[in-house]
Design a protein around this motif. Sequence first.
Motif, PDB file in Angstrom:
ATOM      1  N   ASP A 161      14.051   4.593  -5.798  1.00 28.72           N
ATOM      2  CA  ASP A 161      13.277   4.143  -4.850  1.00 28.72           C
ATOM      3  C   ASP A 161      11.850   4.964  -4.851  1.00 28.72           C
ATOM      4  N   LEU A 162      10.925   4.592  -4.485  1.00 26.39           N
ATOM      5  CA  LEU A 162       9.539   5.338  -4.845  1.00 26.39           C
ATOM      6  C   LEU A 162       8.747   5.022  -3.398  1.00 26.39           C
ATOM      7  N   ALA A 163       7.913   5.907  -2.961  1.00 33.05           N
ATOM      8  CA  ALA A 163       6.844   5.727  -2.003  1.00 33.05           C
ATOM      9  C   ALA A 163       5.741   5.348  -2.665  1.00 33.05           C
ATOM     10  N   ILE A 164       4.970   4.352  -2.285  1.00 34.83           N
ATOM     11  CA  ILE A 164       3.518   4.071  -2.574  1.00 34.83           C
ATOM     12  C   ILE A 164       2.733   4.804  -1.862  1.00 34.83           C
ATOM     13  N   VAL A 165       1.831   5.520  -2.124  1.00 33.18           N
ATOM     14  CA  VAL A 165       0.858   6.257  -1.404  1.00 33.18           C
ATOM     15  C   VAL A 165      -0.513   6.098  -1.690  1.00 33.18           C
ATOM     16  N   GLN A 166      -1.306   5.871  -0.571  1.00 34.94           N
ATOM     17  CA  GLN A 166      -2.771   5.568  -0.648  1.00 34.94           C
ATOM     18  C   GLN A 166      -3.587   6.963  -0.395  1.00 34.94           C
ATOM     19  N   SER A 167      -4.559   7.224  -1.179  1.00 32.13           N
ATOM     20  CA  SER A 167      -5.279   8.434  -0.931  1.00 32.13           C
ATOM     21  C   SER A 167      -6.910   8.235  -0.844  1.00 32.13           C
ATOM     22  N   VAL A 168      -7.272   8.304   0.367  1.00 35.39           N
ATOM     23  CA  VAL A 168      -8.750   8.400   0.445  1.00 35.39           C
ATOM     24  C   VAL A 168      -9.596   9.463   0.984  1.00 35.39           C
ATOM     25  N   GLY A 169     -10.801   9.500   1.088  1.00 37.91           N
ATOM     26  CA  GLY A 169     -11.659  10.718   1.452  1.00 37.91           C
ATOM     27  C   GLY A 169     -12.208  11.694   0.568  1.00 37.91           C
ATOM     28  N   GLY A 170     -11.860  11.435  -0.600  1.00 42.78           N
ATOM     29  CA  GLY A 170     -12.667  12.292  -1.643  1.00 42.78           C
ATOM     30  C   GLY A 170     -13.973  11.668  -2.139  1.00 42.78           C
ATOM     31  N   ALA A 171     -14.532  12.337  -2.892  1.00 42.87           N
ATOM     32  CA  ALA A 171     -15.916  12.164  -3.586  1.00 42.87           C
ATOM     33  C   ALA A 171     -15.863  12.466  -4.933  1.00 42.87           C
ATOM     34  N   PHE A 172     -16.612  11.644  -5.756  1.00 44.94           N
ATOM     35  CA  PHE A 172     -16.451  11.944  -7.193  1.00 44.94           C
ATOM     36  C   PHE A 172     -16.834  13.298  -7.551  1.00 44.94           C
ATOM     37  N   ASP A 173     -16.000  13.997  -8.145  1.00 44.26           N
ATOM     38  CA  ASP A 173     -16.079  15.467  -8.946  1.00 44.26           C
ATOM     39  C   ASP A 173     -16.963  16.436  -7.950  1.00 44.26           C
ATOM     40  N   SER A 174     -16.635  16.133  -6.795  1.00 39.70           N
ATOM     41  CA  SER A 174     -17.136  17.325  -5.834  1.00 39.70           C
ATOM     42  C   SER A 174     -16.258  17.728  -4.551  1.00 39.70           C
ATOM     43  N   ARG A 175     -15.593  16.593  -3.984  1.00 40.20           N
ATOM     44  CA  ARG A 175     -15.035  16.920  -2.638  1.00 40.20           C
ATOM     45  C   ARG A 175     -13.646  16.326  -2.626  1.00 40.20           C
ATOM     46  N   ALA A 176     -12.701  17.603  -2.274  1.00 44.72           N
ATOM     47  CA  ALA A 176     -11.225  17.313  -2.257  1.00 44.72           C
ATOM     48  C   ALA A 176     -10.858  16.445  -1.105  1.00 44.72           C
ATOM     49  N   THR A 177      -9.425  15.879  -1.094  1.00 45.37           N
ATOM     50  CA  THR A 177      -9.296  15.257  -0.134  1.00 45.37           C
ATOM     51  C   THR A 177      -7.438  15.465   0.122  1.00 45.37           C
ATOM     52  N   ARG A 178      -6.934  15.574   1.217  1.00 43.61           N
ATOM     53  CA  ARG A 178      -5.477  15.415   1.528  1.00 43.61           C
ATOM     54  C   ARG A 178      -4.989  14.306   2.289  1.00 43.61           C
ATOM     55  N   ASN A 179      -6.124  13.485   2.429  1.00 45.22           N
ATOM     56  CA  ASN A 179      -5.913  12.404   3.244  1.00 45.22           C
ATOM     57  C   ASN A 179      -4.871  11.057   2.573  1.00 45.22           C
ATOM     58  N   ARG A 180      -3.771  11.308   2.665  1.00 43.34           N
ATOM     59  CA  ARG A 180      -2.768  10.608   1.956  1.00 43.34           C
ATOM     60  C   ARG A 180      -1.804   9.838   2.805  1.00 43.34           C
ATOM     61  N   TYR A 181      -1.353   8.702   2.743  1.00 43.25           N
ATOM     62  CA  TYR A 181      -0.399   8.220   3.562  1.00 43.25           C
ATOM     63  C   TYR A 181       0.543   7.148   2.958  1.00 43.25           C
ATOM     64  N   ILE A 182       1.621   6.814   3.417  1.00 41.52           N
ATOM     65  CA  ILE A 182       2.391   5.854   2.792  1.00 41.52           C
ATOM     66  C   ILE A 182       2.074   4.420   3.098  1.00 41.52           C
ATOM     67  N   ALA A 183       1.761   3.758   1.845  1.00 38.72           N
ATOM     68  CA  ALA A 183       1.327   2.531   2.031  1.00 38.72           C
ATOM     69  C   ALA A 183       2.407   1.234   2.006  1.00 38.72           C
ATOM     70  N   GLY A 184       3.392   1.789   1.362  1.00 37.13           N
ATOM     71  CA  GLY A 184       4.510   0.902   1.076  1.00 37.13           C
ATOM     72  C   GLY A 184       5.621   1.568   0.445  1.00 37.13           C
ATOM     73  N   GLN A 185       6.667   0.876  -0.166  1.00 37.02           N
ATOM     74  CA  GLN A 185       7.662   1.327  -0.927  1.00 37.02           C
ATOM     75  C   GLN A 185       8.255   0.254  -2.103  1.00 37.02           C
ATOM     76  N   ALA A 186       8.578   1.104  -2.998  1.00 37.43           N
ATOM     77  CA  ALA A 186       8.858   0.230  -4.488  1.00 37.43           C
ATOM     78  C   ALA A 186      10.000   0.744  -4.755  1.00 37.43           C
ATOM     79  N   THR A 187      10.922  -0.176  -5.896  1.00 38.41           N
ATOM     80  CA  THR A 187      11.859   0.143  -6.389  1.00 38.41           C
ATOM     81  C   THR A 187      11.733  -0.069  -8.070  1.00 38.41           C
ATOM     82  N   LEU A 188      12.016   0.956  -8.574  1.00 43.42           N
ATOM     83  CA  LEU A 188      11.808   1.041 -10.379  1.00 43.42           C
ATOM     84  C   LEU A 188      12.974   0.791 -10.899  1.00 43.42           C
ATOM     85  N   GLN A 189      13.367  -0.264 -11.898  1.00 41.50           N
ATOM     86  CA  GLN A 189      14.614  -0.482 -12.510  1.00 41.50           C
ATOM     87  C   GLN A 189      14.049  -0.280 -13.937  1.00 41.50           C
TER      88      GLN A 189
END
Length: 287
Positions: free
Chosen positions: A220-248
């Motif tokens: 079972d896995l968490a699906i995570v969405q990450s936003v808030g960064g900028a191309f090759d310049s600004r870091a982001t820790r703005n991540r949140y769980i967008a959903g769940q997944a199961t890998l078989q």
Amino acid sequence: AIRVDQIGLNGAWGSHYGEGEGLILDWLPHARLIFMPWFTYSTTGGNEASQQRWYVAQAANVAAGARSAELEIYHVTGGAFDSAEPRQTTRVGSGTLRFSDCANGSLSYVFDPRYNDGAAGTITLSRLSPATQSCILADGSVQPAPAARPASKGFDARQSGSWYEPATGGQGMQLTVQPDGLFFAAWFAYDVAGAADDSGRQHWFTLQGDLAQAVNGRIDLAIVQSVGGAFDSRATRNRYIAGQATLQMQGCDRATLTYRFGDDERVGAFAGRSGELEMIKEGGCTP
């Protein structure tokens, strides 16, 4: 510089100053191809999923023992999430990839003036995911992989690499598999059909889990969405769980991913969406 044509370099790479974005390298020896999806943001960035961007950097016909690789950078746009809707692939730049050792390297890139604001620069690359395969050093000696572990609970380090569903080509996942340890995947895809939030319709997620909890190839896995960064310049820790997944896992080169997104308004048109991907591994069971 060490040779670039080796599986010991496979995995996630990025810069410390650009936390929240990165590249996943997959060396495909049967095709002499370096395939590197690049997960990033627009040059202006911002806390909206519409600012997510992904590219594909790749080098074909890499010479045996090459100490660098000349890359072509592509932008793949116009598709729809978990759909066979047609998409457009455009060459948007070029780059050079080198590694000074098994944990450090660089990517110099130049985008064409019409794309990504004509950005140019050099990313200092550090390994972000644990190495699961031995790496050949510049003097020819072999550095064992610190995270190498035997297959366990239906998972094998050989399952790391590029996965996709043939029916919905043009989108896929880059898996990092450390048996009884880390599972990480970067999922490059598109906006939901009819609900694009940017002109390219691109979207990406990461999937994360602990393989110590796996049972018979199932995790079972968490699906995570990450936003808030900028191309090759600004870091982001703005991540949140967008959903769940199961890998078989169904072996070393077949797998089924069942996904279900939550009702969180931050995931926009993905909210409440569910489905299943029947995936195969590019390159099959090797290396």
